[in-house]
Design a protein around this motif. Sequence first.
Motif, PDB file in Angstrom:
ATOM      1  N   LYS A 151       0.982  -0.941  -0.088  1.00  0.00           N
ATOM      2  CA  LYS A 151       0.042   0.166  -0.026  1.00  0.00           C
ATOM      3  C   LYS A 151       0.958   1.213   0.093  1.00  0.00           C
ATOM      4  CE  LYS A 151      -3.361   2.600   2.740  1.00  0.00           C
ATOM      5  NZ  LYS A 151      -3.946   2.680   4.261  1.00  0.00           N
ATOM      6  N   TYR A 152       1.032   2.014  -1.006  1.00  0.00           N
ATOM      7  CA  TYR A 152       1.612   3.066  -1.139  1.00  0.00           C
ATOM      8  C   TYR A 152       1.278   4.419  -0.710  1.00  0.00           C
ATOM      9  CZ  TYR A 152       4.527  -0.076  -4.198  1.00  0.00           C
ATOM     10  OH  TYR A 152       5.275  -1.013  -4.506  1.00  0.00           O
ATOM     11  N   SER A 153       1.665   5.500  -0.226  1.00  0.00           N
ATOM     12  CA  SER A 153       1.150   6.742   0.078  1.00  0.00           C
ATOM     13  C   SER A 153       2.216   7.822   0.082  1.00  0.00           C
ATOM     14  CB  SER A 153       0.397   6.668   1.448  1.00  0.00           C
ATOM     15  OG  SER A 153       1.426   6.333   2.347  1.00  0.00           O
ATOM     16  N   ALA A 154       1.815   8.695  -0.689  1.00  0.00           N
ATOM     17  CA  ALA A 154       2.704   9.880  -0.903  1.00  0.00           C
ATOM     18  C   ALA A 154       2.320  11.136   0.358  1.00  0.00           C
ATOM     19  CB  ALA A 154       2.720  10.582  -2.287  1.00  0.00           C
ATOM     20  N   TYR A 155       3.281  11.833   0.682  1.00  0.00           N
ATOM     21  CA  TYR A 155       3.030  12.943   1.570  1.00  0.00           C
ATOM     22  C   TYR A 155       4.098  13.486   1.776  1.00  0.00           C
ATOM     23  CZ  TYR A 155       5.375   9.932   5.205  1.00  0.00           C
ATOM     24  OH  TYR A 155       6.319   9.176   5.821  1.00  0.00           O
ATOM     25  N   GLN A 156       3.914  14.815   2.531  1.00  0.00           N
ATOM     26  CA  GLN A 156       4.996  15.723   2.711  1.00  0.00           C
ATOM     27  C   GLN A 156       5.554  15.523   4.380  1.00  0.00           C
ATOM     28  OE1 GLN A 156       5.887  17.440  -0.449  1.00  0.00           O
ATOM     29  NE2 GLN A 156       6.517  18.915   1.090  1.00  0.00           N
ATOM     30  N   LEU A 157       7.297  15.037   4.324  1.00  0.00           N
ATOM     31  CA  LEU A 157       7.707  14.846   5.725  1.00  0.00           C
ATOM     32  C   LEU A 157       7.830  16.084   6.387  1.00  0.00           C
ATOM     33  CD1 LEU A 157       8.778  12.684   7.481  1.00  0.00           C
ATOM     34  CD2 LEU A 157      10.962  13.011   6.512  1.00  0.00           C
ATOM     35  N   ALA A 158       8.460  17.069   5.662  1.00  0.00           N
ATOM     36  CA  ALA A 158       8.528  18.594   6.053  1.00  0.00           C
ATOM     37  C   ALA A 158       8.535  19.520   5.018  1.00  0.00           C
ATOM     38  CB  ALA A 158       9.970  18.453   6.837  1.00  0.00           C
TER      39      ALA A 158
END
Length: 196
Positions: free
Chosen positions: A121-128
């Motif tokens: 299950k892949y998910s993209a996001y902003q770590l910082a």
Amino acid sequence: MRPLLLHSLICVACLAPVVGASQNLVVEPAAAPDVASLRTYTKHGLKLQLPGNWTVLEDHPSDGENQRRLIIEADKTRFEVLNLEVTINVVHTSEALSLPDWAAHSYSLDVEDSEYYGPPKYSAYQLAPGVKAHATQFQNNLFEDDQPYAQRLHVLAVKRCGEEWNCYASTWTVEANRSAAEAGMQKIMETVTFAD
């Protein structure tokens, strides 16, 4: 995608214990990173801050001229604590690769054709701010659902850290370590710079 780059970016931590080992052992997630006492690490143009309770294990060039690898470990005081390592790769922008491609390739290398792993299950996001991240979650079916080793996790992040350099961060760990991994990686990636 260059195989040399992919092999240098992939550093699989020793996570899976022998299945026959004591499955009644109570394990604990890695300790929260000590971000109140950050330490500065500087060597050969690479500069970053790491949590006070994390340690640099290795710092060396990879196989190519346009790469460098740093391996950092969350300090582990007891056998029962789950391992957590973070790898920082410094890669020339001419060899840049996308996080989705890296995540998919890393998953395929990690599980190969094994029947013991569930689908990713892949998910993209902003770590910082300015730091893109990508997570891959999947099941290791050798373990019961309630065991920490059953829920596997890859976290990948990237940012431009020099005039012609990208810094990639990665960890191959378990879901129980996610908050510790992300908090420590965030501080590293917010501060990392490289000047050749």
